[in-house]
Motif scaffolding. Structure first.
Motif, PDB file in Angstrom:
ATOM      1  N   GLY A  63       0.809  -1.219   0.000  1.00  0.00           N
ATOM      2  CA  GLY A  63       0.000   0.000   0.000  1.00  0.00           C
ATOM      3  C   GLY A  63       0.838   1.261   0.000  1.00  0.00           C
ATOM      4  N   ARG A  64       0.176   2.369  -0.305  1.00  0.00           N
ATOM      5  CA  ARG A  64       0.843   3.679  -0.292  1.00  0.00           C
ATOM      6  C   ARG A  64       0.638   4.398   1.032  1.00  0.00           C
ATOM      7  N   SER A  65      -0.153   3.808   1.905  1.00  0.00           N
ATOM      8  CA  SER A  65      -0.372   4.355   3.240  1.00  0.00           C
ATOM      9  C   SER A  65      -0.487   3.189   4.211  1.00  0.00           C
ATOM     10  N   LEU A  66      -0.367   3.484   5.497  1.00  0.00           N
ATOM     11  CA  LEU A  66      -0.495   2.421   6.486  1.00  0.00           C
ATOM     12  C   LEU A  66      -1.921   1.864   6.496  1.00  0.00           C
ATOM     13  N   HIS A  67      -2.910   2.708   6.214  1.00  0.00           N
ATOM     14  CA  HIS A  67      -4.284   2.231   6.104  1.00  0.00           C
ATOM     15  C   HIS A  67      -4.380   1.140   5.034  1.00  0.00           C
ATOM     16  N   GLU A  68      -3.762   1.394   3.889  1.00  0.00           N
ATOM     17  CA  GLU A  68      -3.800   0.431   2.798  1.00  0.00           C
ATOM     18  C   GLU A  68      -3.027  -0.837   3.150  1.00  0.00           C
ATOM     19  N   GLU A  69      -1.883  -0.681   3.816  1.00  0.00           N
ATOM     20  CA  GLU A  69      -1.070  -1.852   4.171  1.00  0.00           C
ATOM     21  C   GLU A  69      -1.823  -2.752   5.143  1.00  0.00           C
ATOM     22  N   VAL A  70      -2.462  -2.146   6.129  1.00  0.00           N
ATOM     23  CA  VAL A  70      -3.264  -2.925   7.083  1.00  0.00           C
ATOM     24  C   VAL A  70      -4.393  -3.632   6.350  1.00  0.00           C
ATOM     25  N   GLY A  71      -5.048  -2.929   5.438  1.00  0.00           N
ATOM     26  CA  GLY A  71      -6.135  -3.535   4.685  1.00  0.00           C
ATOM     27  C   GLY A  71      -5.670  -4.708   3.848  1.00  0.00           C
ATOM     28  N   ALA A  72      -4.555  -4.562   3.151  1.00  0.00           N
ATOM     29  CA  ALA A  72      -4.043  -5.638   2.298  1.00  0.00           C
ATOM     30  C   ALA A  72      -3.679  -6.873   3.111  1.00  0.00           C
ATOM     31  N   CYS A  73      -3.046  -6.677   4.246  1.00  0.00           N
ATOM     32  CA  CYS A  73      -2.629  -7.814   5.062  1.00  0.00           C
ATOM     33  C   CYS A  73      -3.808  -8.482   5.754  1.00  0.00           C
ATOM     34  N   LEU A  74      -4.762  -7.689   6.222  1.00  0.00           N
ATOM     35  CA  LEU A  74      -5.937  -8.274   6.866  1.00  0.00           C
ATOM     36  C   LEU A  74      -6.793  -9.066   5.877  1.00  0.00           C
ATOM     37  N   LEU A  75      -6.823  -8.637   4.612  1.00  0.00           N
ATOM     38  CA  LEU A  75      -7.641  -9.316   3.613  1.00  0.00           C
ATOM     39  C   LEU A  75      -6.942 -10.533   3.020  1.00  0.00           C
ATOM     40  N   GLY A  76      -5.646 -10.690   3.296  1.00  0.00           N
ATOM     41  CA  GLY A  76      -4.914 -11.867   2.851  1.00  0.00           C
ATOM     42  C   GLY A  76      -4.719 -12.823   4.010  1.00  0.00           C
ATOM     43  N   GLY A  77      -3.674 -13.621   3.926  1.00  0.00           N
ATOM     44  CA  GLY A  77      -3.358 -14.498   5.049  1.00  0.00           C
ATOM     45  C   GLY A  77      -4.007 -15.856   4.974  1.00  0.00           C
ATOM     46  N   HIS A  78      -4.095 -16.505   6.118  1.00  0.00           N
ATOM     47  CA  HIS A  78      -4.540 -17.895   6.221  1.00  0.00           C
ATOM     48  C   HIS A  78      -5.915 -18.103   5.596  1.00  0.00           C
ATOM     49  N   GLY A  79      -5.995 -19.091   4.707  1.00  0.00           N
ATOM     50  CA  GLY A  79      -7.266 -19.463   4.093  1.00  0.00           C
ATOM     51  C   GLY A  79      -7.677 -18.610   2.910  1.00  0.00           C
ATOM     52  N   ILE A  80      -6.888 -17.567   2.594  1.00  0.00           N
ATOM     53  CA  ILE A  80      -7.214 -16.691   1.478  1.00  0.00           C
ATOM     54  C   ILE A  80      -6.092 -16.748   0.446  1.00  0.00           C
ATOM     55  N   PRO A  81      -6.342 -17.291  -0.750  1.00  0.00           N
ATOM     56  CA  PRO A  81      -5.311 -17.294  -1.798  1.00  0.00           C
ATOM     57  C   PRO A  81      -4.838 -15.878  -2.099  1.00  0.00           C
ATOM     58  N   ALA A  82      -3.573 -15.753  -2.447  1.00  0.00           N
ATOM     59  CA  ALA A  82      -2.973 -14.428  -2.650  1.00  0.00           C
ATOM     60  C   ALA A  82      -3.732 -13.594  -3.660  1.00  0.00           C
ATOM     61  N   ALA A  83      -4.089 -14.189  -4.793  1.00  0.00           N
ATOM     62  CA  ALA A  83      -4.756 -13.436  -5.851  1.00  0.00           C
ATOM     63  C   ALA A  83      -6.096 -12.886  -5.383  1.00  0.00           C
ATOM     64  N   ILE A  84      -6.825 -13.677  -4.597  1.00  0.00           N
ATOM     65  CA  ILE A  84      -8.128 -13.236  -4.103  1.00  0.00           C
ATOM     66  C   ILE A  84      -7.967 -12.142  -3.057  1.00  0.00           C
ATOM     67  N   GLY A  85      -7.004 -12.315  -2.165  1.00  0.00           N
ATOM     68  CA  GLY A  85      -6.754 -11.286  -1.156  1.00  0.00           C
ATOM     69  C   GLY A  85      -6.396  -9.952  -1.787  1.00  0.00           C
ATOM     70  N   LEU A  86      -5.535  -9.990  -2.805  1.00  0.00           N
ATOM     71  CA  LEU A  86      -5.141  -8.759  -3.481  1.00  0.00           C
ATOM     72  C   LEU A  86      -6.311  -8.142  -4.251  1.00  0.00           C
ATOM     73  N   ALA A  87      -7.121  -9.004  -4.879  1.00  0.00           N
ATOM     74  CA  ALA A  87      -8.274  -8.499  -5.633  1.00  0.00           C
ATOM     75  C   ALA A  87      -9.290  -7.848  -4.698  1.00  0.00           C
ATOM     76  N   ALA A  88      -9.506  -8.449  -3.527  1.00  0.00           N
ATOM     77  CA  ALA A  88     -10.423  -7.866  -2.542  1.00  0.00           C
ATOM     78  C   ALA A  88      -9.887  -6.526  -2.046  1.00  0.00           C
ATOM     79  N   TYR A  89      -8.599  -6.473  -1.823  1.00  0.00           N
ATOM     80  CA  TYR A  89      -7.961  -5.226  -1.390  1.00  0.00           C
ATOM     81  C   TYR A  89      -8.137  -4.133  -2.438  1.00  0.00           C
ATOM     82  N   GLU A  90      -7.905  -4.465  -3.700  1.00  0.00           N
ATOM     83  CA  GLU A  90      -8.047  -3.485  -4.774  1.00  0.00           C
ATOM     84  C   GLU A  90      -9.501  -3.023  -4.896  1.00  0.00           C
ATOM     85  N   GLN A  91     -10.441  -3.939  -4.694  1.00  0.00           N
ATOM     86  CA  GLN A  91     -11.853  -3.599  -4.786  1.00  0.00           C
ATOM     87  C   GLN A  91     -12.258  -2.617  -3.687  1.00  0.00           C
ATOM     88  N   LEU A  92     -11.806  -2.883  -2.470  1.00  0.00           N
ATOM     89  CA  LEU A  92     -12.123  -1.970  -1.367  1.00  0.00           C
ATOM     90  C   LEU A  92     -11.397  -0.638  -1.515  1.00  0.00           C
TER      91      LEU A  92
END
Length: 283
Positions: A63-92
């Motif tokens: 992310g370009r801000s800490l808000h974005e970084e927190v969002g990207a990491c929270l939307l990824g992680g255990h049980g979430i494939p990388a591509a889906i986590g990133l796509a959800a992050y981009e959507q939000l």
């Protein structure tokens, strides 16, 4: 000879360097092992150095801000494939979820419940309600307070006070945002690397003993004279690709006692799965 000689090809040049003898200890009780024997400590040092010389270092920030970084990491992680986590992050992010405004849990859930368009398909994000709640609490606190950023540890400790953010996710955010080396991202892949490399003890678990394992990992990186962040990333990348890890774990006691070597256990060079380079930041 009290060392092992390793060679790396860089362009048209052949570079050699020495790594301590396989029976020497890198930290008390942990031997370097053979360079060619995946996944010994010597193997990891060779791999880190080869990536440095190939100029394939990892850029962690998502992310370009800490808000974005927190969002990207929270939307990824255990049980979430990388591509889906990133796509959800981009959507939000498109909806303005990480603009600094403390959006309601209901609004975040509405955005997160929308179909994610990925590779020509509409995909539903798992755990939408839970993650919407966690995002709300995290983004609300970020809008109300200024987090400490003088060290990865300080930011990590601040983040763990937020509902839904544990040590691993907080360490991940801190490593990505600050390029920190005073924290480590310990998941199943790093834990298995520790068991096979002999630097993690069986009686310690990530769930109960995260801080003790983290300290051990940081001490190992310092003894190897490499950055914690790059060692973490290299180990994760190699471990999650390897098809031989389960076999090596089954024969771990025999390997530890020198009754067999890793080459015999593996029997052949393991095939590597196609790697998702974006996943490197989404540990």
């Amino acid at each position: 000879m009290n060392h092992q000689r390793a060679y790396l090809t860089v362009g048209k040049s052949l570079i050699h360097f020495d790594i301590p003898h396989e029976h020497s200890e890198v930290v008390p009780g942990v031997k370097w092992g053979k360079i060619v024997a995946f996944p010994t400590v010597a193997y990891w040092l060779y791999t880190v150095l080869s990536k440095r010389l190939d100029n394939t270092n990892i850029l962690y920030k998502l992310g370009r801000s800490l808000h974005e970084e927190v969002g990207a990491c929270l939307l990824g992680g255990h049980g979430i494939p990388a591509a889906i986590g990133l796509a959800a992050y981009e959507q939000l992010k498109y909806h303005g979820a990480f603009s600094g405004v403390a959006h309601s849990e209901e609004q975040l859930l509405e955005w997160l419940s929308q179909p994610i368009h990925l590779n020509g398909k509409d995909i539903k994000y798992r755990f939408a309600k839970q993650k919407a709640a966690y995002l709300h609490h995290a983004l609300k606190r970020l809008s109300e307070e200024t987090p400490p950023t003088e060290s990865g540890m300080a930011l990590r400790n601040w983040l763990t006070e937020i509902k839904g953010i544990g040590l691993k996710t907080a360490s991940w955010i801190a490593r990505n945002w600050l390029d920190a080396d005073d924290v480590a991202i310990l998941d199943i892949h790093i834990y298995r690397a520790g068991l096979l490399g002999g630097f993690f003890d069986d009686h310690l678990t990530v769930e109960k003993d995260y801080l003790a394992l983290e300290q051990r990992f940081i001490e190992l990186a310092q003894a190897m004279e490499v950055r914690t962040s790059e060692l973490d990333a290299v180990m994760w990348y190699e471990m999650q690709q390897s098809t031989s890890v389960k076999r090596l774990l089954e024969y771990r006691e025999q390997l530890k006692n020198g009754l067999v070597d890793s080459g015999t256990v593996i029997k052949r060079v393991p095939k590597k799965r196609k790697a998702d380079t974006e996943q490197l930041a989404l540990i």
